[in-house]
Design an enzyme around this catalytic site. Structure first.
Site, mmCIF file in Angstrom:
data_model
loop_
_atom_site.group_PDB
_atom_site.id
_atom_site.type_symbol
_atom_site.label_atom_id
_atom_site.label_comp_id
_atom_site.label_asym_id
_atom_site.label_seq_id
_atom_site.Cartn_x
_atom_site.Cartn_y
_atom_site.Cartn_z
ATOM 1 N N ASP A 187 0.810 -1.220 0.000
ATOM 2 C CA ASP A 187 0.000 0.000 0.000
ATOM 3 C C ASP A 187 0.843 1.271 0.000
ATOM 4 O O ASP A 187 1.987 1.287 0.468
ATOM 5 C CB ASP A 187 -0.926 0.031 1.218
ATOM 6 N N CYS A 212 -34.499 -9.597 -0.305
ATOM 7 C CA CYS A 212 -35.833 -8.990 -0.162
ATOM 8 C C CYS A 212 -35.805 -7.820 0.816
ATOM 9 O O CYS A 212 -36.556 -6.843 0.656
ATOM 10 C CB CYS A 212 -36.843 -10.035 0.285
#
Length: 830
Positions: free
Chosen positions: A336, A462
């Site tokens: 990084d 849902c």
């Protein structure tokens, strides 16, 4: 770590308290663990209620919320054993909480509801945190009768002993204007005399530990920098609590000792601890010259160089780990680059380091602390793809592996490599004010992979689509819409046109009746592709009505508010919330923000009707840290509008960013504490200490609570009465060019006393007796069966053995490392 620190702490706490408790024999471990994850709401704190509260708190549930609207009366003194004459409203709460410090006990209260209409159905409870007032005794009182936090329940007497010794040390310093001299027996006896005198002034009787007093006397002039780091992190959090009023303050004393580090060294000659006029004198006074030399020669591999990595490098520098003149080394790797958001926790980095590699920058900063170190900084991930770099030969030169990682999968991989190469591993992690350390030592402890946290639950489709109940649902919905509109659809669009030469060709094939996958969606995108900003605004307006008005109307049409299920209960009841359609309003700041965000992103995706340029889009990948790209604008505003539609309390942009970006909360105080604690264990690894001296730690600085425990002892699997193995064991067989599978089976039997019934290499089954044709393989050479790549010296094989009782399943064995020749052992290459 990504690990659930609260649940681990609670489970560990239950284990500590009930290790020898008869309750385990009643309920069993599975029920105990389930109970430790459970929360209980208890209404009514009368005679029956207080009995129930007492029993479930002692049982060790996760949390108990108490509710009672009545005030205490004299009457209650005869029925409620937790009420005193001076008590009023929250009388029971504090005394129930005292029963078990690992059970969170809350107070629940309902205000005056007399003006409300009669209750019909449903409703949403909202947790409101109420301020809590803490009272502290004066220093003068506390010196004689301290309230102490106990971090290690294997030695509960030590905090009071240390309190007494530290007061004696102050008295020694005041009288002699100095601390006890290193190794001076006369000073040690004088400190012991002070300790005995002070113990007589304390309210509670303390048993003087003479060995501990002499240990403190010898180390008083020294300093263990990792201990300072751990205590500094804890003390810093208390400072922040005093400034902000956030979290519960310490009540009132906390002593952290690492006697396990120094006590085994107490019988070394005094010269070991004598100063030598160098930077390690303070350390030498505690652990001696021989241990210092072991640290100087240590070869450490640290994976990750973020917040914990920076703290670890600082600690290693102060300990003198990996000095070049002693052939020691620290290898650190992190792919990084430094971001602006790193600067408030990763203290080795400065503004001028932004967008520079973390590993090389941290290495340079560490060398400024201790120029004698040898640091090799890499920019690689540690993963299967880099096993040619971090090979078994690389691991063979190491003394220790340290993980400073922020995700579980990377930890699991590094752990598997450490176990395979029989190397000690120090793991640590934080989440907000919570932290953990885990010490993994070959042949002594379990590994990181020996236990697994439950997988993170996915939000049901849902729920996201139609029935959000909490803000996390609306934020995830907004993230999904971002991915669909600005990443998935443009990518699909590009793939379609890369597969088809022109729009005219597609038109002709469709007119001919040919079915083309994705054609309808792509043509829809093409036909609606905006050419200028006004089109973007119009599209944004249509999307607003679709998502925040028509979807709500459609759902309410399908399920009106009075809809009932077959059992007669209402459809719209908790956790389902009925939506409320939102009318577009230019004066609504949320609507304006939504329109601007979608417009900005659509404009960014679309470039300058059917030209080659228009048959290509630029997919966008969600980036939370760039405030100029509009990504968080879209997610924050879309989530806020959906929350408004479902009457869900919205959160600010910062919290939305944390949830959408799956950011693990972090603070420098807990980072410093875990790095200090794990660095103390490094000294024990270097010294080759026994199992009972290593300590794992779980803490939550917000409460605050800290629990030090012994590491989990490695388990052994029994194959036969006289044959067993652990995760650390590895059997070895040496072959040669003509070595057959039958020779391999015989060699295992001769060397280890049991013959394999099955041999597997990776996913390839080399020998399974019941498989057709496998018996013919016994005559084939291992080289022909395995087909090793050029330069491969050995392979690790999985073997199984016949059970002692017919009908049982085959028994697993340890990995068997097969060398293709005896000479290859000296030049190992995985």
């Amino acid at each position: 770590m990504n690990i659930s620190f609260e649940s681990v702490l609670l489970n560990e706490s239950v284990e500590l308290i009930y290790t020898d408790c008869r309750q385990r024999y009643v309920l069993g471990d599975s029920a105990m663990q389930q109970m430790a994850q459970s929360a209980v709401f208890l209404s009514g704190m009368g005679a029956l209620g207080v009995e129930i509260a007492k029993n479930i708190v002692l049982a060790g549930v996760k949390a108990v919320t108490l509710h009672d609207c009545k005030r205490c009366e004299v009457w209650d003194l005869g029925t409620n054993f937790f009420i005193r004459e001076e008590d009023v409203v929250e009388a029971v709460h504090s005394r129930v909480a005292e029963l078990n410090p690992y059970v969170q006990v809350n107070v629940f209260a309902i205000g005056d509801t007399s003006s409300f209409r009669p209750f019909a159905h449903g409703g949403i409870f909202r947790l409101v945190k109420t301020p809590k007032t803490f009272k502290f005794e004066m220093m003068e009182q506390q010196l004689c009768d301290p309230r102490l936090l106990t971090p290690d329940f294997s030695k509960p007497e030590v905090p009071l002993q240390l309190h007494t010794i530290m007061l004696a040390l102050d008295a020694f310093l005041e009288q002699h204007a100095r601390l006890p001299n290193i190794g001076c027996l006369q000073d040690a006896e004088l400190l012991l005399k002070f300790t005995e005198e002070i113990s007589r002034t304390l309210k509670n009787k303390v048993c003087i530990n003479q060995e501990l007093v002499r240990c403190v006397s010898r180390c008083a002039r020294g300093c263990l920098s990792p201990l300072a780091a751990a205590v500094g992190g804890i003390a810093s959090q208390e400072v922040l609590k005093a400034l902000t009023g956030k979290f519960s303050p310490l009540q009132q004393w906390f002593y952290l000792d690492v006697v396990e580090v120094v006590q085994p060294l107490q019988y070394l000659p005094a010269e070991e601890f004598a100063p030598r006029g160098d930077r390690y004198d303070a350390l030498r006074a505690c652990i001696g010259e021989s241990m210092c030399l072991k640290l100087h020669k240590f070869r450490v591999f640290m994976v990750g160089c973020g917040a914990i990595g920076c703290e670890m490098l600082k600690n290693l520098a102060l300990l003198g780990v990996g000095l070049s003149r002693y052939s020691g080394e620290i290898c650190v790797t992190d792919p990084d680059l430094i971001e602006k958001s790193n600067l408030n926790r990763q203290f080795l980095f400065r503004p001028q380091h932004i967008q520079k590699p973390k590993s090389t920058t941290a290495a340079a900063a560490t060398l400024e602390i201790n120029p004698e170190m040898q640091i090799d900084a890499h920019l690689n991930k540690v993963c299967p793809a880099t096993e040619d770099i971090y090979s078994d030969a690389f691991f063979s030169h190491l003394n220790l592996v340290v993980t400073a990682l922020d995700n579980v999968e990377a930890r699991r991989y590094v752990d598997s490599r450490s176990v395979s190469n029989q190397k000690a591993l120090l793991d640590s992690g934080t989440m907000g004010t919570k932290g953990h350390t885990e010490i993994i030592v070959p042949f002594l402890t379990e590994s990181y992979n020996s236990h697994r946290d439950p997988p993170e639950e996915e939000i049901p489709f849902c729920t996201l689509k139609s029935f959000p109940a909490v803000i996390e649902h609306t934020i995830q919905w907004a993230r999904d819409k971002f991915e669909s509109a600005f990443s998935h659809k443009p990518s699909m669009y590009n793939m379609f046109w890369q597969s088809h030469s022109s729009a005219q060709d597609v038109l002709q094939r469709m007119m001919a009746g040919e079915s083309m996958e994705g054609a309808f969606q792509v043509i829809k995108l093409l036909s609606r592709r905006p050419t200028h900003l006004d089109h973007c605004l119009a599209l944004a307006r249509l999307k607003f009505d679709k998502y925040f008005k028509r979807k709500a109307l459609q759902l309410l049409h399908s399920f009106p508010l009075d809809t009932r299920l077959k059992d007669g209960s209402l459809f719209w009841q908790s956790p389902k919330r009925p939506p409320s359609p939102i009318e577009f309003d230019l004066n609504d700041p949320l609507s304006e923000e939504e329109r601007e965000a979608i417009s900005q992103l659509q404009e960014a995706i679309n470039s300058n009707f059917v030209t080659p340029e228009r048959l290509c889009m630029t997919p966008l990948f969600f980036e939370k840290d760039d405030d100029t790209n509009g990504h968080m604008d879209f997610v924050a505003s879309a989530s806020a509008l959906r929350a408004q539609m479902y009457a869900i309390e919205a959160v600010d942009r910062l919290q939305t960013k944390r949830i959408a970006g799956k950011i693990i909360p972090a603070i420098a105080t807990s980072t410093a504490a875990v790095a200090g604690l794990v660095s103390l264990e490094l000294i024990k690894v270097a010294g080759g200490y026994g199992f009972e001296l290593f300590k794992n730690c779980f803490f939550n600085l917000a409460i605050p609570v800290m629990v030090l425990t012994e590491t989990a002892q490695v388990k052994r699997t029994q194959i036969r009465d006289d044959i067993s193995f652990s995760i650390w064991d590895r059997w070895t067989i040496f072959g040669h060019e003509d070595f057959t599978l039958s020779d391999f089976m015989s060699a295992v039997r001769e060397e280890y006393g049991i013959e394999p019934t099955m041999v597997v290499h990776g996913v390839k089954m080399l020998y399974v007796p019941v498989m057709p044709g496998h018996n013919k393989r016994l005559k084939l050479t291992m080289h022909k069966l395995i087909k090793p790549s050029a330069g491969r010296k050995y392979v690790d094989l999985t073997v199984s053995f016949a059970p002692e009782v017919d009908g049982d399943e085959d028994l697993p064995g340890p990995p068997v490392r097969y060398y293709f020749s005896r000479e290859s052992k000296s030049g190992e290459k995985a």
